[in-house]
Write a protein that holds these residues in place. Structure first.
Motif, mmCIF file in Angstrom:
data_model
loop_
_atom_site.group_PDB
_atom_site.id
_atom_site.type_symbol
_atom_site.label_atom_id
_atom_site.label_comp_id
_atom_site.label_asym_id
_atom_site.label_seq_id
_atom_site.Cartn_x
_atom_site.Cartn_y
_atom_site.Cartn_z
ATOM 1 N N TYR A 26 -7.900 50.832 -8.298
ATOM 2 C CA TYR A 26 -7.289 49.597 -8.773
ATOM 3 C C TYR A 26 -7.050 48.651 -7.603
ATOM 4 C CZ TYR A 26 -6.314 52.158 -13.106
ATOM 5 O OH TYR A 26 -6.428 52.882 -14.261
ATOM 6 N N ASP A 27 -6.712 49.203 -6.423
ATOM 7 C CA ASP A 27 -6.492 48.355 -5.246
ATOM 8 C C ASP A 27 -7.737 47.543 -4.926
ATOM 9 O OD1 ASP A 27 -3.874 49.223 -4.934
ATOM 10 O OD2 ASP A 27 -4.411 50.783 -3.490
ATOM 11 N N GLU A 28 -8.909 48.177 -4.998
ATOM 12 C CA GLU A 28 -10.159 47.466 -4.754
ATOM 13 C C GLU A 28 -10.332 46.333 -5.773
ATOM 14 O OE1 GLU A 28 -14.765 48.601 -4.121
ATOM 15 O OE2 GLU A 28 -13.898 49.281 -6.016
ATOM 16 N N LEU A 29 -10.053 46.620 -7.019
ATOM 17 C CA LEU A 29 -10.185 45.626 -8.080
ATOM 18 C C LEU A 29 -9.245 44.447 -7.854
ATOM 19 C CD1 LEU A 29 -11.389 44.771 -10.805
ATOM 20 C CD2 LEU A 29 -9.622 46.162 -11.914
ATOM 21 N N HIS A 30 -7.971 44.729 -7.562
ATOM 22 C CA HIS A 30 -7.000 43.660 -7.336
ATOM 23 C C HIS A 30 -7.401 42.795 -6.139
ATOM 24 C CE1 HIS A 30 -4.528 45.392 -10.381
ATOM 25 N NE2 HIS A 30 -4.105 46.409 -9.651
ATOM 26 N N ALA A 31 -7.883 43.424 -5.081
ATOM 27 C CA ALA A 31 -8.296 42.674 -3.888
ATOM 28 C C ALA A 31 -9.483 41.769 -4.195
ATOM 29 C CB ALA A 31 -8.631 43.641 -2.749
ATOM 30 N N PHE A 32 -10.453 42.277 -4.926
ATOM 31 C CA PHE A 32 -11.634 41.487 -5.297
ATOM 32 C C PHE A 32 -11.222 40.289 -6.137
ATOM 33 C CE2 PHE A 32 -15.112 40.335 -8.112
ATOM 34 C CZ PHE A 32 -16.191 40.268 -7.253
ATOM 35 N N VAL A 33 -10.410 40.508 -7.132
ATOM 36 C CA VAL A 33 -9.994 39.430 -8.036
ATOM 37 C C VAL A 33 -9.209 38.362 -7.278
ATOM 38 C CG1 VAL A 33 -8.492 38.892 -10.002
ATOM 39 C CG2 VAL A 33 -10.096 40.798 -10.137
ATOM 40 N N ALA A 34 -8.291 38.787 -6.423
ATOM 41 C CA ALA A 34 -7.491 37.827 -5.660
ATOM 42 C C ALA A 34 -8.360 37.013 -4.705
ATOM 43 C CB ALA A 34 -6.397 38.556 -4.896
ATOM 44 N N ALA A 35 -9.283 37.677 -4.026
ATOM 45 C CA ALA A 35 -10.100 37.000 -3.017
ATOM 46 C C ALA A 35 -11.206 36.138 -3.614
ATOM 47 C CB ALA A 35 -10.713 38.036 -2.076
ATOM 48 N N GLU A 36 -11.793 36.577 -4.707
ATOM 49 C CA GLU A 36 -13.007 35.934 -5.216
ATOM 50 C C GLU A 36 -12.826 35.095 -6.474
ATOM 51 O OE1 GLU A 36 -15.492 35.942 -3.289
ATOM 52 O OE2 GLU A 36 -15.015 37.635 -1.996
ATOM 53 N N LEU A 37 -11.876 35.468 -7.325
ATOM 54 C CA LEU A 37 -11.777 34.802 -8.625
ATOM 55 C C LEU A 37 -10.488 34.020 -8.835
ATOM 56 C CD1 LEU A 37 -13.280 37.613 -10.880
ATOM 57 C CD2 LEU A 37 -14.453 35.699 -9.779
ATOM 58 N N GLY A 38 -9.454 34.339 -8.090
ATOM 59 C CA GLY A 38 -8.194 33.626 -8.231
ATOM 60 C C GLY A 38 -7.463 33.884 -9.537
ATOM 61 N N ILE A 39 -7.804 34.958 -10.215
ATOM 62 C CA ILE A 39 -7.105 35.324 -11.451
ATOM 63 C C ILE A 39 -5.772 35.966 -11.057
ATOM 64 C CG2 ILE A 39 -7.174 36.798 -13.513
ATOM 65 C CD1 ILE A 39 -10.254 36.522 -13.416
ATOM 66 N N PRO A 40 -4.663 35.554 -11.666
ATOM 67 C CA PRO A 40 -3.367 36.110 -11.261
ATOM 68 C C PRO A 40 -3.235 37.595 -11.585
ATOM 69 C CG PRO A 40 -3.115 34.647 -13.160
ATOM 70 C CD PRO A 40 -4.545 34.567 -12.735
ATOM 71 N N ARG A 41 -2.506 38.307 -10.764
ATOM 72 C CA ARG A 41 -2.289 39.754 -10.915
ATOM 73 C C ARG A 41 -1.694 40.092 -12.273
ATOM 74 N NH1 ARG A 41 -1.193 44.221 -11.892
ATOM 75 N NH2 ARG A 41 -0.734 45.974 -10.554
ATOM 76 N N ARG A 42 -0.897 39.209 -12.823
ATOM 77 C CA ARG A 42 -0.263 39.463 -14.125
ATOM 78 C C ARG A 42 -1.284 39.558 -15.260
ATOM 79 N NH1 ARG A 42 0.823 34.140 -12.933
ATOM 80 N NH2 ARG A 42 0.038 32.628 -14.434
ATOM 81 N N ALA A 43 -2.521 39.132 -15.010
ATOM 82 C CA ALA A 43 -3.579 39.203 -16.024
ATOM 83 C C ALA A 43 -4.231 40.585 -16.092
ATOM 84 C CB ALA A 43 -4.642 38.143 -15.740
ATOM 85 N N PHE A 44 -3.843 41.500 -15.226
ATOM 86 C CA PHE A 44 -4.395 42.857 -15.224
ATOM 87 C C PHE A 44 -4.041 43.538 -16.538
ATOM 88 C CE2 PHE A 44 -4.035 47.405 -13.790
ATOM 89 C CZ PHE A 44 -5.388 47.606 -13.591
ATOM 90 N N GLN A 45 -5.033 44.149 -17.183
ATOM 91 C CA GLN A 45 -4.866 44.744 -18.510
ATOM 92 C C GLN A 45 -4.777 46.271 -18.481
ATOM 93 O OE1 GLN A 45 -4.796 42.866 -21.569
ATOM 94 N NE2 GLN A 45 -4.403 41.256 -20.084
ATOM 95 N N GLY A 46 -4.173 46.835 -17.449
ATOM 96 C CA GLY A 46 -3.986 48.277 -17.391
ATOM 97 C C GLY A 46 -5.098 49.013 -16.671
ATOM 98 N N ASP A 47 -6.361 48.581 -16.868
ATOM 99 C CA ASP A 47 -7.479 49.173 -16.132
ATOM 100 C C ASP A 47 -8.602 48.164 -15.898
ATOM 101 O OD1 ASP A 47 -8.630 48.980 -18.666
ATOM 102 O OD2 ASP A 47 -8.806 51.122 -18.959
ATOM 103 N N HIS A 48 -8.385 46.913 -16.319
ATOM 104 C CA HIS A 48 -9.413 45.881 -16.159
ATOM 105 C C HIS A 48 -8.787 44.494 -16.165
ATOM 106 C CE1 HIS A 48 -8.815 45.666 -20.531
ATOM 107 N NE2 HIS A 48 -9.318 44.439 -20.444
ATOM 108 N N TYR A 49 -9.601 43.543 -15.750
ATOM 109 C CA TYR A 49 -9.277 42.136 -15.915
ATOM 110 C C TYR A 49 -10.249 41.561 -16.934
ATOM 111 C CZ TYR A 49 -6.321 41.900 -11.725
ATOM 112 O OH TYR A 49 -5.320 42.078 -10.804
ATOM 113 N N ASP A 50 -9.759 40.671 -17.771
ATOM 114 C CA ASP A 50 -10.630 39.889 -18.639
ATOM 115 C C ASP A 50 -11.066 38.666 -17.841
ATOM 116 O OD1 ASP A 50 -10.339 41.588 -20.835
ATOM 117 O OD2 ASP A 50 -8.534 40.562 -21.509
ATOM 118 N N VAL A 51 -12.363 38.424 -17.816
ATOM 119 C CA VAL A 51 -12.925 37.324 -17.033
ATOM 120 C C VAL A 51 -13.621 36.361 -17.983
ATOM 121 C CG1 VAL A 51 -14.596 36.739 -15.229
ATOM 122 C CG2 VAL A 51 -13.235 38.835 -15.031
ATOM 123 N N PRO A 52 -13.251 35.078 -17.956
ATOM 124 C CA PRO A 52 -13.906 34.123 -18.848
ATOM 125 C C PRO A 52 -15.370 33.928 -18.462
ATOM 126 C CG PRO A 52 -12.446 32.968 -17.334
ATOM 127 C CD PRO A 52 -12.235 34.437 -17.113
#
Length: 89
Positions: A26-52
């Protein structure tokens, strides 16, 4: 890095969405999302992010591996990172 994204085919609120996961941590996922997509951490869905849909190509260009939804789920399960819902929900 093993960040995976499926095809944006999941409809919600008039848009299509993808699922973004890591089959490493999950740490890898959170780091990728923060660095590359700018999706807020609160959007984490337990094991994934929804990406438009409009961010799908951005995620792939940043290194996310495009896979089908079945492969995404299989790799998430294989890594032991699939969040299970409690029984009865």
């Amino acid at each position: 890095m093993a960040v995976l994204i499926d095809t944006p085919v999941w409809p919600w609120r008039g848009r299509l969405w993808s699922h973004l996961v890591s089959d490493v941590s999950y740490d890898e996922l959170h780091a990728f999302v923060a660095a590359e997509l700018g999706i807020p951490r609160r959007a984490f869905q337990g094991d994934h992010y929804d990406v438009p849909e409009e961010l799908h190509a951005v995620a792939v260009a940043a290194g996310a591996e495009p896979v089908g939804c079945r492969e995404l789920l299989a790799r998430l399960l294989g890594a032991g990172l699939r969040a299970r819902r409690p029984r009865g929900q």
